[in-house]
Design an enzyme around this catalytic site. Structure first.
Site, PDB file in Angstrom:
ATOM      1  CE1 TYR A   5       9.743  18.566  30.956  1.00  0.00           C
ATOM      2  CE2 TYR A   5      11.787  17.565  30.195  1.00  0.00           C
ATOM      3  CZ  TYR A   5      10.779  18.488  30.043  1.00  0.00           C
ATOM      4  OH  TYR A   5      10.795  19.329  28.950  1.00  0.00           O
ATOM      5  CE  LYS A   8       8.024  17.755  26.868  1.00  0.00           C
ATOM      6  NZ  LYS A   8       7.033  18.845  26.609  1.00  0.00           N
TER       7      LYS A   8
END
Length: 345
Positions: free
Chosen positions: A144, A148
Site C-alpha cells: 500500500y 502511495k
C-alpha cells in the site's frame, strides 16, 4: 429546494466520495456551499444535490463524463491499507491515478488535491515530529505504502504552472471518526476474540491519530489556497490532530469507552516483531499449498510499537491550518457513534 452556490464557488468532483473520508468531505463541502459530484466504483448513500457517477478509475471516458465543467478535483480513492491485494493497489493507486491526471488535464480541471499518507516516509523505525523534508521510504512497510509513494510523486510532478494545472498532496495519519469501517470495528472484533490483552513494547511510543473532520478541514484549506502564486503548489503537507498520544493509550480509550478491558500485559517489541516476521515468511513459503493470514504482521507490529508522529508546521504556515476538533472530543464522538459495538450490544 436546490442549494444555492456562491458565484465564486465552482463545481468540484470527489473521487472516492463513497468512502469513509470521501463522504465526510462531501458533506462538509456541501455545508460550505460547493456544488459537489462524486465518482466512485460504488454508491452507498444518497444526498440531496449530489450527483453520483459510478465507474472505474481506469476508465478515462467515464471520468471525462464526470469531469464536465469541474474545476476542482479531490482524489480520495484508495483500497484499504489492510488489504493484501497487490494488483488492486497497483490498479487504483497508480494506473487509476495516471488516468485521473490525464482526464483532468483534458477536461481543463485547474486544481487537484490528493489524499496521500504520512506513511510514505515511514520504514518501520521511529519518526518523531517528522517534517515533509524527510525522504520517501526506500523500504516501504507494505505494498500500500509503496504504491502511495508512486501516486504522490505522480500527482505532485503533474503540477504545471504554464498550463495552470495546480496540485497538492495531503498526508493524514491514523484517520478515525464516526462511520470508520476499519480501525474501530477491527479493534472491537479483536477484543471480542480475546486478542487485545497485550501491549507491544513498553507502551510509551507516541503516534498521531487524526479525527476525520480535521483531515477534511486540511483538504478544503488546501483547495482554497491552491492558486498560481501559492507556495503550496506541487507540495505535500502533513495534516494531523497535532496531539501525539501513546498508541496504547489511544487504543485503551476506545476500548474502555465501548466497555472492553484495556490491554494490560507487556510483550518485548523485538520478540513480537521477530515472531511476526517468522510467521510472515512461513505464510509466504506455504502460500502455494496453505493459505493463512497471521494476526500480527511485521507492518502492524511496527505501527503499534514505534514512535511515528509528524509536524504540521508547514501546513500552519502555508495554509493557516489548525485542528478544528481536539483529540479528546474526537475520541468521544467516535465512541458515541458505535453503540452497536459496545460490550454486550
Amino acid at each position: 429546494m436546490a442549494t444555492r452556490v456562491r458565484p465564486s464557488v465552482k463545481k468540484c468532483l470527489v473521487i472516492g466520495g463513497s468512502g469513509f473520508l470521501g463522504r465526510h468531505l462531501v458533506e462538509k463541502l456541501l455545508d460550505r456551499g460547493y456544488a459537489v459530484s462524486v465518482f466512485d466504483i460504488r454508491q452507498n448513500y444518497e444526498l440531496p444535490n449530489v450527483i453520483f457517477y459510478q465507474g472505474d478509475l481506469c476508465d478515462k471516458q467515464a471520468l471525462l463524463s464526470a469531469l464536465k465543467d469541474v474545476s476542482l478535483v479531490f482524489h480520495c480513492a484508495s483500497p484499504a491499507p489492510a488489504s493484501d491485494n497487490r494488483e488492486l493497489f497497483e490498479r487504483v493507486n497508480i494506473q487509476g491515478t495516471g488516468t485521473v491526471i490525464q482526464a483532468c488535464k483534458e477536461s481543463g480541471v485547474k486544481k487537484m488535491v490528493l489524499t496521500s499518507s504520512a506513511s510514505v516516509v515511514f520504514e518501520g523505525t521511529d519518526i518523531k515530529n517528522g517534517t515533509e523534508g524527510l525522504p520517501y521510504a526506500k523500504k516501504p512497510i507494505d505494498y500500500y505504502t509503496q504504491t502511495k509513494i508512486k501516486q504522490e510523486k505522480m500527482v505532485l510532478e503533474a503540477y504545471d504552472s504554464e498550463s495552470g494545472f495546480l496540485t497538492v498532496a495531503i498526508r493524514p495519519h491514523g484517520i478515525f471518526g464516526p462511520r470508520d469501517p476499519q480501525l474501530v470495528p477491527i479493534l472491537v472484533d479483536t477484543a471480542r476474540r480475546g486478542k487485545m490483552k497485550f501491549i507491544i513494547g513498553d507502551g510509551t511510543n507516541l503516534v498521531d491519530f487524526t479525527f476525520v473532520e480535521n483531515v477534511v478541514h486540511g483538504h478544503i484549506l488546501a483547495a482554497e489556497r491552491l492558486k498560481a502564486d501559492s507556495p503550496i503548489c506541487g507540495k505535500a503537507y502533513h495534516i494531523t490532530n497535532d496531539e501525539p498520544i501513546r498508541f496504547w493509550d489511544f487504543m485503551s480509550e476506545i476500548l474502555v469507552g465501548l466497555g472492553y478491558p484495556a490491554p494490560r500485559y507487556h510483550l518485548p517489541y523485538l520478540f513480537v516483531y521477530g515472531l511476526a516476521l517468522l510467521l510472515w515468511l512461513l505464510a509466504l513459503l506455504c502460500s502455494p499449498l496453505i493459505s493463512f493470514k497471521p494476526t500480527f504482521t511485521p507492518m502492524r507490529v511496527a505501527l503499534a510499537g514505534t514512535h511515528h508522529y509528524y509536524s504540521c508546521e508547514r501546513a500552519k504556515e502555508d495554509m493557516g491550518y489548525s485542528p478544528v476538533v481536539t483529540l479528546k472530543e474526537g475520541i468521544k464522538r467516535t465512541v458515541e457513534s458505535y453503540p452497536h459495538l459496545r460490550q454486550g450490544a
